[in-house]
Write an enzyme that holds these catalytic residues in place. Sequence first.
Site, PDB file in Angstrom:
ATOM      1  N   ARG A  93      37.790  35.939  46.561  1.00  0.00           N
ATOM      2  CA  ARG A  93      39.021  35.508  47.213  1.00  0.00           C
ATOM      3  C   ARG A  93      39.733  36.722  47.789  1.00  0.00           C
ATOM      4  O   ARG A  93      39.796  37.770  47.148  1.00  0.00           O
ATOM      5  CB  ARG A  93      39.980  34.863  46.203  1.00  0.00           C
ATOM      6  CG  ARG A  93      39.479  33.610  45.550  1.00  0.00           C
ATOM      7  CD  ARG A  93      39.571  32.412  46.437  1.00  0.00           C
ATOM      8  NE  ARG A  93      40.910  32.210  46.986  1.00  0.00           N
ATOM      9  CZ  ARG A  93      41.162  31.494  48.080  1.00  0.00           C
ATOM     10  NH1 ARG A  93      40.170  30.943  48.760  1.00  0.00           N
ATOM     11  NH2 ARG A  93      42.394  31.337  48.512  1.00  0.00           N
ATOM     12  N   LEU A  95      43.093  38.514  48.406  1.00  0.00           N
ATOM     13  CA  LEU A  95      44.377  38.427  47.707  1.00  0.00           C
ATOM     14  C   LEU A  95      45.530  38.699  48.670  1.00  0.00           C
ATOM     15  O   LEU A  95      45.425  39.538  49.569  1.00  0.00           O
ATOM     16  CB  LEU A  95      44.391  39.432  46.552  1.00  0.00           C
ATOM     17  CG  LEU A  95      43.378  39.081  45.448  1.00  0.00           C
ATOM     18  CD1 LEU A  95      43.093  40.276  44.555  1.00  0.00           C
ATOM     19  CD2 LEU A  95      43.872  37.890  44.614  1.00  0.00           C
ATOM     20  N   ASN A 109      38.331  47.139  42.279  1.00  0.00           N
ATOM     21  CA  ASN A 109      37.281  46.241  42.760  1.00  0.00           C
ATOM     22  C   ASN A 109      35.968  47.025  42.826  1.00  0.00           C
ATOM     23  O   ASN A 109      35.972  48.252  42.929  1.00  0.00           O
ATOM     24  CB  ASN A 109      37.645  45.739  44.168  1.00  0.00           C
ATOM     25  CG  ASN A 109      36.624  44.770  44.722  1.00  0.00           C
ATOM     26  OD1 ASN A 109      36.097  43.922  43.995  1.00  0.00           O
ATOM     27  ND2 ASN A 109      36.310  44.887  46.006  1.00  0.00           N
ATOM     28  N   HIS A 111      32.527  47.125  45.157  1.00  0.00           N
ATOM     29  CA  HIS A 111      32.028  46.615  46.433  1.00  0.00           C
ATOM     30  C   HIS A 111      30.627  47.192  46.690  1.00  0.00           C
ATOM     31  O   HIS A 111      30.438  48.407  46.611  1.00  0.00           O
ATOM     32  CB  HIS A 111      32.973  47.012  47.568  1.00  0.00           C
ATOM     33  CG  HIS A 111      32.494  46.536  48.898  1.00  0.00           C
ATOM     34  ND1 HIS A 111      32.643  45.219  49.298  1.00  0.00           N
ATOM     35  CD2 HIS A 111      31.826  47.170  49.893  1.00  0.00           C
ATOM     36  CE1 HIS A 111      32.087  45.072  50.494  1.00  0.00           C
ATOM     37  NE2 HIS A 111      31.599  46.239  50.880  1.00  0.00           N
ATOM     38  N   SER A 138      30.590  51.081  45.567  1.00  0.00           N
ATOM     39  CA  SER A 138      31.852  51.813  45.415  1.00  0.00           C
ATOM     40  C   SER A 138      32.784  51.067  44.469  1.00  0.00           C
ATOM     41  O   SER A 138      32.937  49.851  44.579  1.00  0.00           O
ATOM     42  CB  SER A 138      32.579  51.920  46.764  1.00  0.00           C
ATOM     43  OG  SER A 138      31.724  52.414  47.774  1.00  0.00           O
ATOM     44  N   THR A 143      44.067  47.726  47.729  1.00  0.00           N
ATOM     45  CA  THR A 143      45.311  47.782  48.500  1.00  0.00           C
ATOM     46  C   THR A 143      45.293  46.584  49.453  1.00  0.00           C
ATOM     47  O   THR A 143      44.348  45.776  49.426  1.00  0.00           O
ATOM     48  CB  THR A 143      45.410  49.085  49.314  1.00  0.00           C
ATOM     49  OG1 THR A 143      44.319  49.121  50.229  1.00  0.00           O
ATOM     50  CG2 THR A 143      45.385  50.315  48.418  1.00  0.00           C
ATOM     51  N   LEU A 146      41.597  45.158  53.302  1.00  0.00           N
ATOM     52  CA  LEU A 146      40.401  44.584  52.670  1.00  0.00           C
ATOM     53  C   LEU A 146      39.282  45.629  52.534  1.00  0.00           C
ATOM     54  O   LEU A 146      38.860  46.227  53.526  1.00  0.00           O
ATOM     55  CB  LEU A 146      39.914  43.381  53.491  1.00  0.00           C
ATOM     56  CG  LEU A 146      38.770  42.584  52.868  1.00  0.00           C
ATOM     57  CD1 LEU A 146      39.179  41.944  51.543  1.00  0.00           C
ATOM     58  CD2 LEU A 146      38.252  41.542  53.840  1.00  0.00           C
ATOM     59  N   ASP A 147      38.809  45.828  51.301  1.00  0.00           N
ATOM     60  CA  ASP A 147      37.779  46.836  50.981  1.00  0.00           C
ATOM     61  C   ASP A 147      38.181  48.225  51.483  1.00  0.00           C
ATOM     62  O   ASP A 147      37.313  49.055  51.777  1.00  0.00           O
ATOM     63  CB  ASP A 147      36.413  46.447  51.574  1.00  0.00           C
ATOM     64  CG  ASP A 147      35.887  45.130  51.025  1.00  0.00           C
ATOM     65  OD1 ASP A 147      36.193  44.802  49.866  1.00  0.00           O
ATOM     66  OD2 ASP A 147      35.178  44.421  51.761  1.00  0.00           O
ATOM     67  N   GLN A 175      23.193  49.945  39.110  1.00  0.00           N
ATOM     68  CA  GLN A 175      24.202  51.016  39.249  1.00  0.00           C
ATOM     69  C   GLN A 175      25.596  50.499  38.888  1.00  0.00           C
ATOM     70  O   GLN A 175      26.367  51.184  38.226  1.00  0.00           O
ATOM     71  CB  GLN A 175      24.228  51.551  40.696  1.00  0.00           C
ATOM     72  CG  GLN A 175      22.945  52.220  41.132  1.00  0.00           C
ATOM     73  CD  GLN A 175      22.642  53.469  40.306  1.00  0.00           C
ATOM     74  OE1 GLN A 175      23.540  54.195  39.941  1.00  0.00           O
ATOM     75  NE2 GLN A 175      21.378  53.677  40.011  1.00  0.00           N
TER      76      GLN A 175
HETATM   77  C1  GRF Z   1      28.583  42.469  42.683  1.00  0.00           C
HETATM   78  O1  GRF Z   1      27.451  42.802  43.409  1.00  0.00           O
HETATM   79  C2  GRF Z   1      29.800  43.164  43.226  1.00  0.00           C
HETATM   80  O2  GRF Z   1      29.505  44.345  43.880  1.00  0.00           O
HETATM   81  C3  GRF Z   1      30.351  42.165  44.198  1.00  0.00           C
HETATM   82  O3  GRF Z   1      30.075  40.911  43.638  1.00  0.00           O
HETATM   83  C4  GRF Z   1      28.925  41.000  42.823  1.00  0.00           C
HETATM   84  C5  GRF Z   1      29.257  40.354  41.503  1.00  0.00           C
HETATM   85  O4  GRF Z   1      28.129  40.210  40.679  1.00  0.00           O
HETATM   86  N1  GRF Z   1      31.763  42.414  44.407  1.00  0.00           N
HETATM   87  P1  GRF Z   1      28.285  39.667  39.209  1.00  0.00           P
HETATM   88  O5  GRF Z   1      28.986  38.327  39.281  1.00  0.00           O
HETATM   89  O6  GRF Z   1      29.087  40.660  38.441  1.00  0.00           O
HETATM   90  O7  GRF Z   1      26.892  39.525  38.677  1.00  0.00           O
END
Ligand code: GRF
Length: 217
Positions: A93, A95, A109, A111, A138, A143, A146-147, A175
Amino acid sequence: MSSSRCSVVVLISGNGSNLQALIDCSKHANFVISAVVSNRADAYGLVRAKAEQIPTIVLDHQRFPDRLAFDTQLIQEIDKFNPRLLVLAGFMRILSEKFIQHYNGKVINIHPSLLPGYRGTNTHQRVLDAGEKVHGVSVHFVTEELDGGPVILQATVTIEKADTASMLEEKIHRQEHQIYPEVVTLFADNRLQMKDNRAWLDERLLPQHGYREQTPS
Ligand code: GRF
């Protein structure tokens, strides 16, 4: 471990493998997951939380007239747990400004790209289509952009010729499960801050790619 562990609320929409990595880490770190919030009732992450007796909240965004109404309720639900940190872990979502301002400097977050490259969705396929040799993930402060918030930590993966989007996703997940708990631990230990729209670790300003030298794995 200090007696007052950092209260963390995790927001999810799906599988919750990052949530699981955080749950596992919290058992020997200075933070506790006080609640898990999902905008989808069928998110598997809710099953993971319940298995650990972590309170869960489902707030279906489709039942609200608009983003602001949803976010207002979301804030009310989250504030019951008085968290020091909100962790977005696959929360699908966008925000609102109101939400971001309410928790300014307290939301992170993860990403799946080397930001500022490849913001948005479908990053693994886009990276492959562009013929990149290196991909990554990352962790950043959230903020209103977005991303676009300041990066705290990145991890890289090498793209092999035979890699498909789902193979890359798997590499990236490995990772993610390392670096997300690491960052939450730093925040819980009061070592990490967002100030002046930049990320700081131990009172030192972090470089654009975060605190670790990047070596493709
Ligand atoms: C991850 O790949 C993350 O980078 C992205 O959403 C995915 C979530 O995966 N924001 P999970 O639900 O934690 O398995």
